[in-house]
Design a protein around this motif. Structure first.
Motif, PDB file in Angstrom:
ATOM      1  N   GLU A  79       3.881 -78.387  27.216  1.00 17.89           N
ATOM      2  CA  GLU A  79       3.445 -78.155  28.592  1.00 17.89           C
ATOM      3  C   GLU A  79       2.933 -76.723  28.777  1.00 17.89           C
ATOM      4  N   ILE A  80       3.537 -75.783  28.032  1.00 20.57           N
ATOM      5  CA  ILE A  80       3.055 -74.392  28.087  1.00 20.57           C
ATOM      6  C   ILE A  80       1.651 -74.312  27.505  1.00 20.57           C
ATOM      7  N   LEU A  81       1.434 -74.993  26.371  1.00 20.60           N
ATOM      8  CA  LEU A  81       0.105 -74.977  25.743  1.00 20.60           C
ATOM      9  C   LEU A  81      -0.939 -75.584  26.671  1.00 20.60           C
ATOM     10  N   GLU A  82      -0.542 -76.648  27.345  1.00 16.68           N
ATOM     11  CA  GLU A  82      -1.477 -77.325  28.249  1.00 16.68           C
ATOM     12  C   GLU A  82      -1.784 -76.455  29.466  1.00 16.68           C
ATOM     13  N   ARG A  83      -0.744 -75.792  30.010  1.00 13.48           N
ATOM     14  CA  ARG A  83      -0.925 -74.966  31.212  1.00 13.48           C
ATOM     15  C   ARG A  83      -1.894 -73.815  30.965  1.00 13.48           C
ATOM     16  N   PHE A  84      -1.775 -73.201  29.779  1.00 12.22           N
ATOM     17  CA  PHE A  84      -2.626 -72.035  29.474  1.00 12.22           C
ATOM     18  C   PHE A  84      -3.847 -72.415  28.641  1.00 12.22           C
ATOM     19  N   GLN A  85      -4.028 -73.727  28.425  1.00  9.64           N
ATOM     20  CA  GLN A  85      -5.190 -74.233  27.679  1.00  9.64           C
ATOM     21  C   GLN A  85      -5.339 -73.524  26.328  1.00  9.64           C
ATOM     22  N   LEU A  86      -4.246 -73.563  25.569  1.00 13.77           N
ATOM     23  CA  LEU A  86      -4.219 -72.927  24.252  1.00 13.77           C
ATOM     24  C   LEU A  86      -4.485 -73.993  23.197  1.00 13.77           C
ATOM     25  N   THR A  87      -5.631 -73.902  22.557  1.00  9.74           N
ATOM     26  CA  THR A  87      -6.027 -74.920  21.591  1.00  9.74           C
ATOM     27  C   THR A  87      -6.044 -74.410  20.155  1.00  9.74           C
ATOM     28  N   ASP A  88      -6.123 -73.110  20.000  1.00  8.63           N
ATOM     29  CA  ASP A  88      -6.183 -72.526  18.658  1.00  8.63           C
ATOM     30  C   ASP A  88      -4.789 -72.530  18.020  1.00  8.63           C
ATOM     31  N   GLU A  89      -4.705 -72.948  16.736  1.00  5.20           N
ATOM     32  CA  GLU A  89      -3.424 -72.995  16.028  1.00  5.20           C
ATOM     33  C   GLU A  89      -2.770 -71.616  15.970  1.00  5.20           C
ATOM     34  N   ARG A  90      -3.576 -70.573  15.868  1.00  5.96           N
ATOM     35  CA  ARG A  90      -3.032 -69.214  15.825  1.00  5.96           C
ATOM     36  C   ARG A  90      -2.403 -68.837  17.166  1.00  5.96           C
ATOM     37  N   GLN A  91      -2.976 -69.362  18.261  1.00  9.83           N
ATOM     38  CA  GLN A  91      -2.367 -69.137  19.574  1.00  9.83           C
ATOM     39  C   GLN A  91      -1.003 -69.825  19.656  1.00  9.83           C
ATOM     40  N   HIS A  92      -0.906 -71.028  19.095  1.00  9.93           N
ATOM     41  CA  HIS A  92       0.367 -71.761  19.100  1.00  9.93           C
ATOM     42  C   HIS A  92       1.455 -70.946  18.398  1.00  9.93           C
ATOM     43  N   ILE A  93       1.086 -70.377  17.244  1.00 16.74           N
ATOM     44  CA  ILE A  93       2.060 -69.589  16.461  1.00 16.74           C
ATOM     45  C   ILE A  93       2.474 -68.336  17.242  1.00 16.74           C
ATOM     46  N   GLY A  94       1.490 -67.663  17.847  1.00 16.10           N
ATOM     47  CA  GLY A  94       1.780 -66.436  18.597  1.00 16.10           C
ATOM     48  C   GLY A  94       2.682 -66.697  19.793  1.00 16.10           C
ATOM     49  N   VAL A  95       2.394 -67.777  20.537  1.00 11.03           N
ATOM     50  CA  VAL A  95       3.212 -68.099  21.714  1.00 11.03           C
ATOM     51  C   VAL A  95       4.634 -68.454  21.289  1.00 11.03           C
ATOM     52  N   LYS A  96       4.751 -69.196  20.196  1.00 12.91           N
ATOM     53  CA  LYS A  96       6.090 -69.589  19.719  1.00 12.91           C
ATOM     54  C   LYS A  96       6.901 -68.345  19.348  1.00 12.91           C
ATOM     55  N   ARG A  97       6.271 -67.387  18.705  1.00 16.53           N
ATOM     56  CA  ARG A  97       6.971 -66.145  18.353  1.00 16.53           C
ATOM     57  C   ARG A  97       7.406 -65.384  19.599  1.00 16.53           C
ATOM     58  N   ARG A  98       6.505 -65.330  20.591  1.00 14.76           N
ATOM     59  CA  ARG A  98       6.845 -64.604  21.821  1.00 14.76           C
ATOM     60  C   ARG A  98       7.975 -65.311  22.566  1.00 14.76           C
ATOM     61  N   LEU A  99       7.960 -66.621  22.590  1.00 16.81           N
ATOM     62  CA  LEU A  99       9.041 -67.368  23.261  1.00 16.81           C
ATOM     63  C   LEU A  99      10.378 -67.119  22.562  1.00 16.81           C
ATOM     64  N   ARG A 100      10.352 -67.065  21.240  1.00 15.99           N
ATOM     65  CA  ARG A 100      11.593 -66.790  20.501  1.00 15.99           C
ATOM     66  C   ARG A 100      12.110 -65.391  20.799  1.00 15.99           C
ATOM     67  N   ALA A 101      11.184 -64.421  20.908  1.00 18.74           N
ATOM     68  CA  ALA A 101      11.594 -63.063  21.254  1.00 18.74           C
ATOM     69  C   ALA A 101      12.196 -63.023  22.651  1.00 18.74           C
ATOM     70  N   MET A 102      11.654 -63.805  23.566  1.00 22.08           N
ATOM     71  CA  MET A 102      12.190 -63.866  24.927  1.00 22.08           C
ATOM     72  C   MET A 102      13.562 -64.537  24.943  1.00 22.08           C
TER      73      MET A 102
END
Length: 788
Positions: free
Chosen positions: A36-59
């Motif tokens: 749902e986060i990917l859909e909300r921010f319209q993140l389609t690039d695989e590298r964006q998926h990896i970056g967001v996952k890392r940031r969520l883990r840091a949070m």
């Protein structure tokens, strides 16, 4: 400072910030999934998926988000989760101190099995415990404490164990044979935890450093330094920089400075002081005084964001142990270039002040200068000179007038201090006298004399002047020294204590310093005056460093800062840089103002918290060493009798402060006369159920030293006689009307298990477990033989 302002990892593609991700979670009525986060921010690039996952883990690690069992991200506040630090207790339970303030949450012993003192956790409130305390359940450890632990290494039936020296760490650390690294039974070691504890198993670790044998001279300091994570090593870059410094002030540093070398500035410090960071001079002017306070210009040598600056910031302050110092700056600076030693040129920052004949600060100016101390004086010598000691007056004839001028100014400042009713404590400190083997020969009181108070008043005046400067020019940015009024809870407790002694604190819900001063004045001649003063001190808040000025309650000042000790306190260095930055803005760049720095607000917030922490860290470490040394000293006095006063009453006994030595020992409730004793928390009493004997704060007692446990830093005493401050014998009389049995009976006290008992029980359990494993192994072998 928010995480967004800190250095963030670089991403090849653009991803949502932490604030944007938090806003997305807050906008939902229920936790949000990763898809749902990917859909909300319209993140389609695989590298964006990896970056967001890392940031969520840091949070998650920082406690900003919670990853739920439904594989979604939610807000801790909506789940009633509280982020805080675990504070262990020697009896097995603990507390969680919330990051956002408020009362601590009680953590039951079973919950403490899987955490360690110092862990950052998320806790869910579970209502109240039987004592009415908020109780919490640990949901998750989000940041583990430092994994190195100082303790004593034991071997019992081939089982290696490290018993932590810090009693707040309840779990002993199991050390496998291959991880002992040469440690011998009874030695003090540093162990690194390699496997954290859980509800079924103890922590496992390896020995990384052997400090030495138990009771070795200086071992108590080695333990305290490591236990409280006090930095002691300099970076290679710092050592390289210091090595290149000249022994004398560089010629280019003289440029653009006022020359005060002819002004008869003097330093006044203790006999054993080696770092002199302040010098003073005063002279009458008109109907008032002019006062110069010259402070070592540390900021010229310690430039912002250099390796030396980072090392100094990490330390935060110098830490003073008996006969040993961990300095904030390398010795070449602290005792050399920055120290205002006599008869040598030194760089300084000067506060030049005009003071009225009523002790009011009328005007002040600040500037960089070069000075030469005309004498290195001690408190003892100055006091003797003012008392008329002829030999010293002849020896220091050249500075007699400056000393007498300072004394005259002091009288004016003292009167002004009394006029604003600043709280004045008559503290009595002690010092250890060591022999050649560094064992304590004696403990002697250290009493303040008039010279101490002369310097104190001069420093207060300079600190007020700098605080007013920063308050006037907000853009400069620095740290204030803030002491807030007592909290309502502490105020209620202190009033209850005073009421038991027939005393009253005026001022209602908002007492002033004048109200506190009146109490001290009333009790000045009482035999329990020191105890009352101690309880008053305990009722106060702890002073902190903060960029937001809230005044200093104890000194009855509207603004106050720390300017006078940049050699040993980092907040003073911050203030010097801010003053230079302000002067630079007003006068333009010049050589003397090198080291100026404007701090942003976010950085000042962090600096305030960090410097307040390092100050508490130093206090805790030095207190621990003092307790250890006092216990070591009392080992030679087991069986001897002393007089003292009841300094604290608890449900498990009485803490007695021994007269003259100022050492606290415990009369355990089980060592009182044969009876059941009940604890009255509101009135600080222990009351015998049948005998009606009462023991309360302030009672004079005679005790005998039963035993000393050096590992636990405990002194056990036996009560021989007790009487109230008025002289009434409490061992033979019954309780008066004020001591009638309370309607609601307090709970009976129970003796907590000692750390040694807990260790033996654990060792016994471990041995039994190993025996069972061995039996199963033998049985399995026998069965396999039968099958064959």
């Amino acid at each position: 400072m928010t995480e967004e302002n800190k250095q963030q990892p670089e991403y090849e593609v653009e991803i949502p910030s932490r604030d944007e991700l938090l806003a997305a979670v807050e906008a939902r009525l229920k936790p949000i999934t990763f898809d749902e986060i990917l859909e909300r921010f319209q993140l389609t690039d695989e590298r964006q998926h990896i970056g967001v996952k890392r940031r969520l883990r840091a949070m998650e690690r920082d406690g900003q988000l919670i990853y739920t069992k439904a594989n979604a991200y939610g807000l801790p506040t909506r789940m009633n989760l509280i982020k805080g630090r675990i504070i262990g207790h020697r009896d097995g339970f603990g507390f969680c101190r919330p990051d956002d303030g408020g009362d601590d949450l009680f953590i039951p012993p079973k919950q403490m099995y899987s955490v360690l003192h110092g862990d950052i956790v998320l806790v869910q409130e579970q209502g109240k415990d039987p004592k009415g305390r908020r109780e919490g359940r640990i949901v998750r450890v989000i940041e583990s404490r430092e994994m190195s632990v100082v303790g004593r290494f034991f071997v019992d039936h081939d089982l290696g164990i490290v018993v932590p020296d810090d009693s707040r760490l309840n779990q002993d650390i199991l050390i496998p044979d291959e991880a002992r690294n040469g440690a011998r039974h009874g030695q003090i070691v540093v162990a690194k935890i390699t496997r954290r504890p859980n509800r079924r198993t103890s922590p496992v670790g390896e020995v990384t450093e052997i400090l030495g044998d138990h009771m070795a001279p200086g071992m108590e300091i080695e333990i305290a330094i490591r236990e409280h994570d006090i930095p002691t090593d300099w970076s290679a870059a710092t050592l390289d920089y210091v090595e290149k410094l000249a022994e004398e002030v560089p010629q280019e540093a003289y440029k653009d400075r006022k020359d005060l070398r002819e002004l008869p500035l003097i330093t006044i410090d203790g006999e054993d002081s080696r770092d002199f960071d302040d010098a003073v001079y005063a002279e009458p002017e008109g109907d008032g005084w002019r006062l110069w306070v010259a402070i070592a210009d540390v900021s010229y040598y310690v430039r912002p964001n250099t390796p030396l600056d980072k090392d100094a910031l990490e330390r935060g302050n110098s830490v003073y142990f008996p006969n040993f110092v961990v300095p904030m700056l390398p010795e070449k600076l602290s005792n050399g270039l920055c120290s205002l030693n006599p008869d040598v040129d030194r760089l300084c920052m000067v506060a030049e002040m005009k003071v009225s004949n009523r002790g009011k600060l009328l005007d002040s100016s600040f500037y960089p200068a070069v000075m030469k101390s005309h004498a290195r004086m001690t408190y003892t010598k100055v006091a003797a000179i003012l008392e008329g000691e002829p030999k010293l007056r002849q020896e220091y004839e050249a500075v007699l007038t400056p000393i007498e001028n300072l004394h005259s100014l002091f009288k004016v400042l003292k009167k002004a201090r009394q006029g604003r009713s600043a709280i004045e404590f008559e503290t009595l400190e002690t010092r250890f006298i060591f022999n050649a083997e560094r064992k304590i020969d004696s403990i002697e009181p250290v009493r303040r004399n008039v010279a101490h108070t002369i310097i104190e008043e001069c420093m207060i005046m300079a600190n007020v002047a700098t605080a007013r400067l920063i308050e006037k020019h907000e853009e400069a940015g620095a740290l204030f020294r803030v002491h807030e009024p007592p909290s309502s809870e502490r105020l209620t407790n202190f009033r209850g204590f005073l009421a038991e002694l027939g005393l009253n604190l005026k001022g209602g819900d908002d007492p002033s310093t004048r109200d506190y001063s009146e109490v001290l004045e009333q009790v000045r001649e009482r035999p329990d005056a020191e105890l009352i003063q101690t309880m008053l001190l305990r009722s106060m808040q702890q002073a902190v460093y903060t960029p937001d000025n809230a005044g200093h309650f104890g000194l009855a000042l509207d603004e106050y800062s720390h300017f006078t000790s940049p050699i040993r306190r980092y907040p003073d260095l911050v203030l010097h840089r801010a003053i230079k930055a302000l002067l630079k803005k007003q006068q333009g760049p010049n050589q003397a103002l090198e080291g100026a720095w404007m701090y942003p607000d976010e950085q000042l917030d962090e600096l305030g918290e960090h410097c307040s922490m390092t100050e508490r860290r130093a206090d805790d470490a030095t207190r621990q060493v003092d307790e250890w040394l006092k216990c070591e000293y009392m080992q030679d006095h087991v069986g001897e009798e002393f007089t003292g006063v009841i300094a604290s009453v608890t449900n498990f006994g009485l803490f007695i402060r021994l007269d003259d030595l100022h050492i606290d020992g415990l009369v355990h409730v089980s060592n009182l006369d044969n009876d059941y004793y009940h604890f009255d928390n509101e009135r600080h009493l222990l009351i015998g159920e049948n005998s009606r004997r009462v023991y309360r704060l302030g009672d004079k007692v005679r005790v005998k030293v039963r035993s000393v446990d050096l590992d636990e830093r405990k002194i056990d005493l036996k009560l021989l006689a007790a009487e109230s401050p008025s002289g009434k014998d409490r061992m033979s009389g019954s309780a008066g009307p004020a001591e009638r049995r309370p309607e609601k009976r307090p709970e009976k006290s129970t003796a907590p298990k000692s750390k040694r008992q807990q260790k033996r029980e654990k060792v016994g359990k471990a041995k039994a477990k190993r025996a069972k494993v061995e039996q199963k192994r033998k049985a399995k072998k026998q069965r396999s033989k039968k099958k064959k």
